[in-house]
Design an enzyme around this catalytic site. Structure first.
Site, mmCIF file in Angstrom:
data_model
loop_
_atom_site.group_PDB
_atom_site.id
_atom_site.type_symbol
_atom_site.label_atom_id
_atom_site.label_comp_id
_atom_site.label_asym_id
_atom_site.label_seq_id
_atom_site.Cartn_x
_atom_site.Cartn_y
_atom_site.Cartn_z
ATOM 1 N N ASP A 1 5.929 -7.540 3.636
ATOM 2 C CA ASP A 1 4.947 -7.069 2.658
ATOM 3 C C ASP A 1 3.726 -7.977 2.620
ATOM 4 O OD1 ASP A 1 7.033 -5.401 2.214
ATOM 5 O OD2 ASP A 1 7.083 -5.618 0.061
ATOM 6 N N GLU B 1 7.345 -3.554 8.883
ATOM 7 C CA GLU B 1 6.107 -2.785 9.008
ATOM 8 C C GLU B 1 5.006 -3.555 9.716
ATOM 9 O OE1 GLU B 1 2.738 -0.829 6.062
ATOM 10 O OE2 GLU B 1 4.854 -0.555 5.588
#
Length: 392
Positions: free
Chosen positions: A22, A287
């Site tokens: 994140d 991600e």
């Protein structure tokens, strides 16, 4: 870009989850907004210690500091300083604004002389079809204030993908000279790697599939170097290590037949990008590294974070469908099977699919080189985000 946007300040809030994922995405976005759009960014982070692993020089015990012209604040509850909300407030990846900030929003909403900030929730990246229909939708909060949901994605109807303006040109220039990667390996304390050797970076979660691949790599006819940082990937390989994961040191080598495991030091984001550019194959997770592997224009495996009821496989298959759209059927089949087998810990299958994919490495590499232009769809996430704010 209007001076109205350039003269604003925005606040981005980030809770660090999975150590680097994140905050990795959020940090890249904050830097790009400052550099390319001259927006003053206050980045509020709850775990500066984890953040410091990808931002060397960051002091975990210092409440406010500045790097790359981004002002970084320790996000304590309550906030330690007198908070003045910016023109845009971004909740990164489903975190929640502090209650005191929400109270200020309510006060601004009720004041006839003030305009409340634009409140955005920056969501996780997904290739699923439903993202197009949800991107940019407002959600009325109990306070009467709208919060907008901003979905990154791979199609023109989504919020785009993080990619700095000059990144792809820098990557192409780097990859044009093999001396660059050898110099990087030396800088990282890695030795014994020749240009003709196969180099694989590994940044995965724990999985038996990685152990199975290492078994196969040991028996390869070509020398293989697996570059692995201390952390979760190595937890899957304890049977191959001479000591505990904690006792390993950066630069250490473990040689097993034709496989050499290299222990990587932690790096900052630019060095991590260059590492992905320099390897022949990348195994990535989460991600941030997933997207950077795509910009590296090299073949890769995406180890997606496991979710209940195997929903992560739905997300994986949605991306596979997009990525394989222009691939020859046989190559698409091999790449799909390898990614699914790796994510389902199918040890014997992952070895078979690795061999199949290795036999079509050149056309897969050519596809990986074309993919970034297709995926960007003429506009990156920061560009679309700034336009979204102007339109709102």
């Amino acid at each position: 870009m209007s001076t109205e946007i350039a003269n604003q300040h925005w606040d981005i809030f980030c809770e660090v989850v999975d150590n680097y994922g994140d905050i990795g995405v959020t940090w890249r976005l904050a830097k790009q907004l400052v550099k390319e759009y001259q927006i003053d960014i206050n980045l509020w982070v709850d775990d500066l210690k984890s953040f410091s692993h990808i931002l060397p020089g960051l002091k975990p015990d210092q409440a406010t500091q500045t790097f790359d012209h981004v002002t970084i604040h320790q996000w304590n509850v309550p906030l330690d300083i007198n908070f003045v909300p910016g023109a845009v407030l971004i909740e990164a990846f489903a975190c929640e604004l502090p209650e005191q900030v929400k109270s200020q929003l309510i006060a601004l909403q009720q004041s006839p002389d003030d305009t409340p900030p634009l409140w955005l929730n920056l969501e996780y990246l997904s290739a699923e079809n439903w993202v197009e229909g949800c991107h940019g939708l407002p959600s009325m909060q109990a306070s009467g204030i709208k919060k907008y949901f901003y979905f990154p994605g791979f199609t023109p109807k989504t919020g785009g993908l993080i990619c700095e303006n000059e990144l792809l040109e820098q990557r192409t220039a780097w990859q044009s000279d093999p001396a660059n990667k050898l110099a990087l390996f030396s800088q990282l304390g890695l030795s014994g790697i020749d240009v003709q050797d196969k180099v694989i970076s590994v940044f995965s979660y724990e999985t038996l599939a990685l152990s199975a691949l290492c078994q196969q790599w040991q028996e390869s006819s070509q020398k293989i170097h697996a570059l692995i940082p201390k952390g979760r990937s190595l937890n899957s390989l304890t049977h191959l290590l001479p000591c505990s994961v904690e006792a390993l040191t950066p630069g250490q080598q473990i040689v097993i037949n034709n496989l050499t495991l290299h222990i990587l030091p932690m790096t900052d984001q630019p060095s991590f990008d260059r590492l992905l550019w320099s390897c022949d194959f990348n195994i990535v997770r989460g991600e941030d590294s997933f997207l950077r592997a795509q910009w590296a224009a090299k073949p890769f495996i995406w180890h997606i974070y496991p979710q209940e009821d195997d929903y992560h496989l739905v997300k994986l298959e949605a991306f596979i469908s997009l990525y394989c759209d222009n691939l020859a059927p046989e190559i698409a089949k091999y790449w799909t099977e390898l990614n699914l087998a790796f994510n389902q810990e199918q040890q014997s299958a992952v070895n078979l699919h690795w061999q199949n994919l290795d036999s079509v490495n050149l056309p897969l590499l050519q596809h990986a080189q074309k993919w970034p232009i297709f995926a960007l769809n003429d506009a990156d996430l920061a560009t679309r985000l700034v336009q979204f704010v102007k339109n709102s």
